[in-house]
Scaffold this active site. Structure first.
Site, short mmCIF file in Angstrom:
data_model
loop_
_atom_site.label_atom_id
_atom_site.label_comp_id
_atom_site.label_asym_id
_atom_site.label_seq_id
_atom_site.Cartn_x
_atom_site.Cartn_y
_atom_site.Cartn_z
N THR A 25 -51.15 83.21 30.16
CA THR A 25 -51.38 83.36 28.73
C THR A 25 -51.78 82.03 28.11
O THR A 25 -51.42 80.95 28.60
CB THR A 25 -50.13 83.88 28.01
OG1 THR A 25 -49.04 82.98 28.24
CG2 THR A 25 -49.77 85.27 28.50
N ASN B 187 -51.05 79.99 24.86
CA ASN B 187 -49.97 79.97 23.87
C ASN B 187 -50.42 79.23 22.61
O ASN B 187 -50.98 78.13 22.69
CB ASN B 187 -48.74 79.28 24.45
CG ASN B 187 -48.23 79.96 25.71
OD1 ASN B 187 -48.28 81.19 25.80
ND2 ASN B 187 -47.77 79.19 26.67
N GLU C 153 -48.91 84.62 22.39
CA GLU C 153 -49.31 84.41 23.77
C GLU C 153 -50.38 85.44 24.11
O GLU C 153 -50.09 86.65 24.12
CB GLU C 153 -48.12 84.55 24.72
CG GLU C 153 -46.99 83.56 24.45
CD GLU C 153 -45.87 83.68 25.48
OE1 GLU C 153 -46.16 84.14 26.60
OE2 GLU C 153 -44.74 83.33 25.15
#
Length: 309
Positions: free
Chosen positions: A205, A207, A256
């Site tokens: 992901t 962030n 995320e």
């Protein structure tokens, strides 16, 4: 688009614009109407006057976060609308202390040299919000600039407003918010280093911080992701988690985003993440395997939703 952070000492090419003035939080369809009116009002470059921080943040610093957009996201949206000059004026003790006539003379005329200004019908300005759109019209006649007051607009049932959009987002109604905004609600910012748990689970992901923003409903979203900087610039589809990650006991909200079929390095780059559809609330699972299986189902559903986008 050129961004100016003061009304003093501007270069000659930054003066003489036809401007829309307001806070433009969300840059919704009502704001678009004000900007389009300013665009048509004069043979001049198109400018937008706004304030940073938002006046409510300066005057009530301990109030809960309410902004739909940070300054970066607002600037990105205004650039997409073809604004030539963004005057992001510092809202501080000096600016907040101006009487309406002093603001019009020192900021609008002597500082920006505006030709014309357009505001919404509910616009207020000056110390303790003592001036309104009517006051501005009178000052324009006195000081030599044109003024247009744009009417408030809506869909017949709901007036387009930042307040109504906040409510829709807090309830997970992304598409209702989109109808009032005229675009998907987006969260923009820099990709930060996180705990890298997503990578370990097979779902890396990007962030992003969401500090000082009014947060939509916590949970999982189908998203469209624009990578704004770096070698991976472009538009992508994905799924994102907005919230406090209850599975891992983290307490600070963040965003995320897992980008489908992407393998580049985005640390330090800037993203714009559009919330397209709310999939489910965030949850705590009995095991990492259960979490991973749910993430797979979320991703499959998001792919289906985003087909054609």
């Amino acid at each position: 688009m050129r961004i100016h952070h003061d009304w003093r000492g501007l270069p000659i090419e930054a003066r003489g614009a036809s401007v829309a003035m307001g806070n433009f939080d969300g840059v919704h369809l009502g704001h678009r109407s004000v900007i389009d009116t300013a665009r048509a009002a004069a043979q001049a470059p198109l400018g937008v006057i706004t304030f940073e921080p938002h006046p409510r943040e300066f005057l009530a610093p301990d109030a809960p976060p309410f902004r739909l957009m940070n300054a970066e996201s607002r600037a990105n949206r205004l650039a997409r609308l073809g604004v030539d000059h963004l005057y992001e004026l510092p809202f501080d003790a000096v600016l907040s202390g101006f009487a309406p006539q002093d603001f019009a003379r020192e900021v609008l005329v002597e500082g920006l040299g505006i030709r014309h200004v357009t505001v919404g019908a509910d616009f207020c300005f000056g110390r303790q919000r003592s001036g309104d759109a009517g006051t501005l019209t009178e000052l324009g006649r006195e000081l030599g600039f044109g003024v247009t007051i744009a009417p408030l607009i809506g869909d017949g049932e709901v007036q387009y407003s930042s307040t109504a959009i906040r409510k829709a987002l807090a309830e997970g109604r992304c598409r209702d918010a989109e109808r009032m905004l005229g675009h998907w609600h987006r969260i923009d910012g820099e990709v930060l280093h996180g705990d890298k748990r997503g990578r370990d689970l097979g779902f890396p992901t990007a962030n992003m911080a969401v500090d000082r923003l009014h947060l939509p409903a916590f949970g999982i979203y189908a998203v469209l992701v624009d990578v704004l900087t770096g070698p991976e610039r472009g538009s992508y589809r994905g799924v994102a988690s907005l919230g406090v990650r209850p599975m891992f006991g983290a307490g600070r909200p963040n965003l995320e985003a897992h980008i489908f079929d992407f393998s580049g390095d985005l640390y330090g780059q800037h993203l714009s993440v559009a919330l397209v559809e709310y999939l489910r609330p965030e949850a705590k699972f009995d095991s990492l395997q259960a979490l991973t299986e749910q993430m797979g189902r979320d991703s499959a559903r998001a792919r289906d939703i985003l087909q054609g986008n």
